[in-house]
Design an enzyme around this catalytic site. Structure first.
Site, PDB file in Angstrom:
ATOM      1  N   LYS A 131      45.320  39.612  52.494  1.00  0.00           N
ATOM      2  CA  LYS A 131      44.503  38.582  51.534  1.00  0.00           C
ATOM      3  C   LYS A 131      44.405  37.901  52.044  1.00  0.00           C
ATOM      4  O   LYS A 131      45.361  37.576  52.465  1.00  0.00           O
ATOM      5  CB  LYS A 131      45.187  39.302  49.743  1.00  0.00           C
ATOM      6  CG  LYS A 131      43.712  38.869  48.826  1.00  0.00           C
ATOM      7  CD  LYS A 131      43.215  40.191  48.634  1.00  0.00           C
ATOM      8  CE  LYS A 131      41.587  40.068  47.411  1.00  0.00           C
ATOM      9  NZ  LYS A 131      40.892  41.135  47.329  1.00  0.00           N
TER      10      LYS A 131
HETATM   11  P1  NAD Z   1      32.849  38.230  41.028  1.00  0.00           P
HETATM   12  O1  NAD Z   1      33.554  36.428  41.688  1.00  0.00           O
HETATM   13  O2  NAD Z   1      32.133  38.806  41.378  1.00  0.00           O
HETATM   14  O3  NAD Z   1      32.571  38.039  39.803  1.00  0.00           O
HETATM   15  C1  NAD Z   1      34.013  38.257  39.390  1.00  0.00           C
HETATM   16  C2  NAD Z   1      34.183  37.998  37.695  1.00  0.00           C
HETATM   17  O4  NAD Z   1      34.574  37.273  36.343  1.00  0.00           O
HETATM   18  C3  NAD Z   1      32.404  36.776  36.857  1.00  0.00           C
HETATM   19  O5  NAD Z   1      30.897  37.767  35.839  1.00  0.00           O
HETATM   20  C4  NAD Z   1      33.092  35.704  36.493  1.00  0.00           C
HETATM   21  O6  NAD Z   1      32.169  35.219  35.680  1.00  0.00           O
HETATM   22  C5  NAD Z   1      34.138  36.425  35.761  1.00  0.00           C
HETATM   23  N1  NAD Z   1      34.824  35.402  35.382  1.00  0.00           N
HETATM   24  C6  NAD Z   1      35.771  34.619  36.036  1.00  0.00           C
HETATM   25  N2  NAD Z   1      36.633  34.385  35.564  1.00  0.00           N
HETATM   26  C7  NAD Z   1      36.119  33.983  33.906  1.00  0.00           C
HETATM   27  C8  NAD Z   1      37.231  33.949  32.948  1.00  0.00           C
HETATM   28  N3  NAD Z   1      38.088  33.395  32.729  1.00  0.00           N
HETATM   29  N4  NAD Z   1      36.417  35.391  31.478  1.00  0.00           N
HETATM   30  C9  NAD Z   1      36.000  36.021  31.433  1.00  0.00           C
HETATM   31  N5  NAD Z   1      34.962  36.216  32.645  1.00  0.00           N
HETATM   32  C10 NAD Z   1      35.668  35.169  34.119  1.00  0.00           C
HETATM   33  O7  NAD Z   1      34.481  38.844  41.610  1.00  0.00           O
HETATM   34  P2  NAD Z   1      34.492  40.313  41.666  1.00  0.00           P
HETATM   35  O8  NAD Z   1      33.826  40.380  43.371  1.00  0.00           O
HETATM   36  O9  NAD Z   1      33.643  41.227  40.932  1.00  0.00           O
HETATM   37  O10 NAD Z   1      35.935  40.484  42.145  1.00  0.00           O
HETATM   38  C11 NAD Z   1      36.038  40.936  40.191  1.00  0.00           C
HETATM   39  C12 NAD Z   1      38.368  41.388  40.368  1.00  0.00           C
HETATM   40  O11 NAD Z   1      37.401  42.867  40.899  1.00  0.00           O
HETATM   41  C13 NAD Z   1      38.406  40.397  40.932  1.00  0.00           C
HETATM   42  O12 NAD Z   1      40.079  41.079  40.236  1.00  0.00           O
HETATM   43  C14 NAD Z   1      38.706  41.034  42.978  1.00  0.00           C
HETATM   44  O13 NAD Z   1      40.171  40.828  43.304  1.00  0.00           O
HETATM   45  C15 NAD Z   1      39.062  42.334  42.385  1.00  0.00           C
HETATM   46  N6  NAD Z   1      38.024  43.051  43.222  1.00  0.00           N
HETATM   47  C16 NAD Z   1      37.138  42.943  44.042  1.00  0.00           C
HETATM   48  C17 NAD Z   1      36.644  43.651  44.905  1.00  0.00           C
HETATM   49  C18 NAD Z   1      35.091  43.964  45.433  1.00  0.00           C
HETATM   50  O14 NAD Z   1      34.471  44.430  45.981  1.00  0.00           O
HETATM   51  N7  NAD Z   1      34.399  42.830  45.547  1.00  0.00           N
HETATM   52  C19 NAD Z   1      37.493  45.806  45.389  1.00  0.00           C
HETATM   53  C20 NAD Z   1      37.836  45.420  44.764  1.00  0.00           C
HETATM   54  C21 NAD Z   1      38.514  44.353  43.433  1.00  0.00           C
END
Ligand code: NAD
Length: 444
Positions: A131
């Site tokens: 990561k």
């Molecule tokens: P992203 O940046 O596209 O979205 C993040 C979301 O979290 C946004 O809607 C934002 O408004 C919200 N957020 C941030 N701070 C917040 C708070 N304090 N309160 C409420 N909402 C809040 O990110 P993503 O890629 O969708 O990732 C989200 C999660 O999924 C993370 O934990 C990431 O590690 C995990 N993840 C992502 C992927 C991927 O392929 N993108 C894969 C596996 C896991």
């Protein structure tokens, strides 16, 4: 430290697991890395995983921290801090996203890297766990500044990544565009050596530049595939199912849109801009367009509600898809759901988990529920390696197969050891890694 005084760290009784004492971990139960290792060791103890494998997995193989200057649009320079953690590569090259967030710390990146090792093992893709992250708030920078930050970070860690060694991908705050800049920087810097092969140095690229069809929605799709497989266990079906989503970025909005198209009802959504609710169901597609345009859910149709009201909303499924450690014992006590599917990594603290379990709320753990992203990343890497392109049907079919098999492995482990789904998923992942170490042995 005094030689006569016995510090808290020296008392084995203070440690929840003897490995913490052996490896001289600081005693900090609220630390995300501590929590992640504790969950892993709990499952490892149940299956009597070899001591040597436990100590290897309790710490990352490599932790790299870099500082790099970037020119801002107004001509001045800012220094940024970045990380790349390579947790384990027993099963294949390190694999894991790059996060751009103002609150990224080394211990968070270590935790996320460990989760990647578990995830890849559970869904049986031949990768290890890694990561990365940069301490930056993307919302404060222009596209030109973000491009320079991405390229300069790529350059700072270039010597420790590579298409056969460590392959980053998007995460919170990064997208296909960042991956395109990243791949281009790597390829331009390795011309003659890596040329086109360098394309494989990252996944999650735009489709026009070596990306796979279906990668953007893959994590959300995987959350839904896992849910569909496990819903009968809690007596639910998707049609008419009430869903709430915490976070409506990549993972949350895709899970929401796919479930909407399967006739589920998205009744509440919260993100960093606010929370909204509509008992009749929100239009998940229009909400995604709204977030794209306005940066968050605030201002969309439906009633504006508080965060507490969001958690209290009666639903069948809650999908946390924002950040880590958001569901503590306080939120867990308010949640009014039958099942939680962890789209985000580590959204529940151990205390939150304990309260959810006492209240009979089932949790599908992140290493299972959100493994769809890395599964399709693997498909992208294979397509790049073989200069081929899969159609969306093939991607979705293979993704579904990987998710369903991982869910079944988890259920089998739960039945065999009589544990919760989180422990069962770790057991299924650790068992596979343990077997790899048994046949490989430990060098020399
Ligand atoms: P992203 O940046 O596209 O979205 C993040 C979301 O979290 C946004 O809607 C934002 O408004 C919200 N957020 C941030 N701070 C917040 C708070 N304090 N309160 C409420 N909402 C809040 O990110 P993503 O890629 O969708 O990732 C989200 C999660 O999924 C993370 O934990 C990431 O590690 C995990 N993840 C992502 C992927 C991927 O392929 N993108 C894969 C596996 C896991």
């Amino acid at each position: 430290m005094s030689t006569t005084a016995v510090s808290a760290n020296e008392s084995a009784a203070e440690y929840s697991n003897p490995i913490f004492k052996e490896l001289d971990f600081p005693q900090d139960p609220n630390n995300l890395y501590h929590q992640t290792v504790e969950t892993m060791l709990h499952a490892a103890d149940i299956i009597d995983l070899k001591h040597r494998v436990k100590i290897i997995l309790a710490q990352p193989k490599n932790e790299v921290m870099v500082h790099f200057p970037v020119r801002m649009d107004d001509g001045h320079h800012r220094l940024f801090k970045g990380y790349r953690v390579q947790h384990n590569n027993a099963l294949g090259p390190y694999k894991g996203g790059i996060r751009f967030h103002h609150d990224v710390h080394l211990d968070d990146v270590k935790s996320l890297a460990l989760l990647m090792t578990m995830k890849c093992s559970l869904v049986r893709v031949p990768f290890g766990g890694g990561k990365g992250g940069v301490k930056v708030n993307p919302r404060e920078h222009s596209a030109r500044e973000m491009e320079r930050i991405t390229r300069r970070f790529c350059s700072a860690i270039m010597n420790i990544i590579g298409p056969e060694y460590d392959i980053p991908a998007p995460d919170v705050g990064t997208s296909a565009q960042n991956m395109a800049w990243f791949a281009d920087t790597y390829m331009m810097s390795n011309e003659g050596k890596a040329a086109n092969d360098g394309l494989r140095v990252v996944t999650g690229k735009p489709v026009e530049f070596g990306g796979s069809l279906g990668r953007t929605k893959a994590t959300g799709q995987g959350v839904v595939d896992t849910l569909v497989e496990l819903l009968p266990e809690v007596g639910l079906e998707t049609k008419g199912m009430r869903v709430s989503l915490l976070g409506y970025g990549n993972v949350g909005s895709w899970a929401g849109r796919i479930l909407h198209d399967m006739d589920a009802k998205i009744v509440a959504v919260a993100d960093h801009t606010g929370a909204i609710r509509d008992d009749k169901g929100l239009d998940a597609h229009r909400l995604a367009e709204h977030c794209e345009k306005h940066g968050g859910v605030a201002g969309f149709a439906g009633d504006a509600i508080t965060t507490d009201e969001f958690y209290q909303t009666q639903v069948d499924v809650l999908i946390p898809a924002a950040l880590e450690q958001m569901i503590t014992d306080r939120e867990a006590a308010m949640i009014n759901a039958k099942i939680i599917a962890e789209g985000a990594n580590a959204p529940c603290t151990p205390e939150g988990d304990r309260v959810l379990s006492e209240r009979g709320i089932e949790v599908i753990p992140a290493i299972l529920a959100n493994a769809g992203g890395v599964a399709v990343s693997y498909f992208e890497w294979v397509q790049n390696k073989t200069s081929s392109y899969w159609d969306i049907e093939q991607v979705d079919r293979e993704l579904n197969r990987h998710m369903v098999m991982a869910a079944r492995r988890t259920v089998v482990a739960r039945q065999k050891y009589g544990v919760d789904l989180r422990t069962a998923a770790y057991i299924a992942a650790l068992d596979h890694i343990g077997k790899a170490y048994s046949v490989r042995g430990i060098f020399p």
